[in-house]
Write a protein that holds these residues in place. Sequence first.
Motif, short mmCIF file in Angstrom:
data_model
loop_
_atom_site.label_atom_id
_atom_site.label_comp_id
_atom_site.label_asym_id
_atom_site.label_seq_id
_atom_site.Cartn_x
_atom_site.Cartn_y
_atom_site.Cartn_z
N UNK A 38 16.98 15.94 20.60
CA UNK A 38 18.11 15.26 19.95
C UNK A 38 17.76 15.00 18.49
N UNK A 39 18.79 14.88 17.63
CA UNK A 39 18.55 14.65 16.21
C UNK A 39 17.70 13.42 15.93
N UNK A 40 17.78 12.42 16.83
CA UNK A 40 17.05 11.18 16.57
C UNK A 40 15.61 11.23 17.07
N UNK A 41 15.23 12.33 17.73
CA UNK A 41 13.88 12.43 18.29
C UNK A 41 12.84 12.54 17.18
N UNK A 42 11.62 12.13 17.50
CA UNK A 42 10.52 12.25 16.55
C UNK A 42 10.26 13.73 16.25
N UNK A 43 10.04 14.09 15.01
CA UNK A 43 9.77 15.50 14.68
C UNK A 43 8.47 15.96 15.31
N UNK A 44 8.48 17.19 15.76
CA UNK A 44 7.27 17.76 16.36
C UNK A 44 6.27 18.11 15.27
N UNK A 45 5.00 18.14 15.64
CA UNK A 45 3.96 18.45 14.66
C UNK A 45 4.06 19.91 14.23
N UNK A 46 3.76 20.14 12.97
CA UNK A 46 3.78 21.51 12.45
C UNK A 46 2.65 22.31 13.10
N UNK A 47 2.92 23.57 13.46
CA UNK A 47 1.86 24.38 14.05
C UNK A 47 0.75 24.64 13.04
N UNK A 48 -0.45 24.80 13.57
CA UNK A 48 -1.58 25.10 12.70
C UNK A 48 -1.38 26.46 12.05
N UNK A 49 -1.51 26.50 10.75
CA UNK A 49 -1.32 27.76 10.03
C UNK A 49 -2.66 28.30 9.58
N UNK A 50 -2.74 29.59 9.48
CA UNK A 50 -3.97 30.23 9.07
C UNK A 50 -4.07 30.34 7.56
N UNK A 51 -5.04 31.08 7.12
CA UNK A 51 -5.26 31.31 5.70
C UNK A 51 -4.13 32.15 5.13
N UNK A 52 -3.45 31.69 4.08
CA UNK A 52 -2.31 32.43 3.50
C UNK A 52 -2.64 33.88 3.14
N UNK A 53 -3.86 34.12 2.67
CA UNK A 53 -4.26 35.48 2.30
C UNK A 53 -4.12 36.44 3.48
N UNK A 54 -4.30 35.93 4.70
CA UNK A 54 -4.27 36.75 5.89
C UNK A 54 -2.93 36.69 6.62
N UNK A 55 -1.93 36.14 5.96
CA UNK A 55 -0.63 35.97 6.61
C UNK A 55 0.04 37.30 6.95
N UNK A 56 -0.04 38.26 6.02
CA UNK A 56 0.59 39.57 6.24
C UNK A 56 -0.34 40.65 5.69
N UNK A 57 -1.09 41.28 6.58
CA UNK A 57 -2.10 42.26 6.19
C UNK A 57 -1.61 43.65 6.58
N UNK A 58 -1.73 44.57 5.64
CA UNK A 58 -1.36 45.95 5.93
C UNK A 58 -2.57 46.86 5.70
#
Length: 326
Positions: A38-58
């Motif tokens: 519901x809109x009034x619910x406590x926001x969920x914790x942000x997921x753990x994110x990795x190192x930005x440099x490794x976000x999109x590797x080709x």
Amino acid sequence: MNYLRLFLVFFGAAASALHASAQVEVAPARAAAESTAEPTAEPTAEPTTGTPLLAKVRLMGASVTAGFGNAAELKTGRNVPLTTFFRACLTDKNASADLDETGSNAFFMAPQLTGAQQSARARAAEPTLVIALDYLFWYGAGANSAKKPRRMKGLEMGLKELDAFTCPLVIGTIPNVRHALKGKGPFGGPILAPSQIPSDNERLAMNVRILEWAAAHENVRVVDLERLFRSIVQSEPIEVRGQTWTISSIESVLQRDLLHPNLDGTVMTAIAVADKVAEFAGASADDFVFDAKKVRERLLSLVEPAQKKQAKRLKAAALRKASQGK
């Protein structure tokens, strides 16, 4: 028998199939459920994110990037690309990294065309990091001609393609692969012809040029494949991040063709790449696993589903053969 011609014919017919289906990459799990709070619910914790440099590797390049020939040892049915080995080097915080590759076993046939296609595809993805370990190899190696230049002229074409990348980029020098003339390829003979291998002077000049080019680009790091292969051939120890790899023989890290790395050789290769990526600003040694034994175990865990599928396919094929009285 002209094994090189047979090899060219084989890959000329199968290049598209190899690129489309001869590779196994284990993608990270992605969240699929949508929040119904519901809109009034406590926001969920942000997921753990990795190192930005490794976000999109080709990853892009030739047969080492594509994992040529390792399906037999890994029992996966399909080759496992360097992408999967590199994923095995990532620590758990980078498990969600978006990794993809365009490695091609047929790169040697038309490096200018294949290289341009790979470069364009990688740029379109707007990557945070590009790994082009063996990308330059066939620009410099291969049969040299005026219409299809290799050696230094070809190398300059490859470097021009790489000039378009502004994100962090990892490349490799051109190794001496003359020892591969003693190897056994898919048809029993050497996988390379003498005319495809640059002379010592040509190779050394090209590697000087690669290092000069890299020094002029702050976003570039170089894996010294020349030194790595020399250590393998001469059974010299290789040191990376406090680890020392003892090479008992060339066959312990290379396949029968004496050109492509086997399971342990590709683990070493992936760690060597990770070592260079850790040098970039925004990354560190904490982003990677450098212990070869652990990387090997993680790799085997990643390919286990493919191994099970292959085992089922082989079992089904055996049952069909038995039912047909063959």
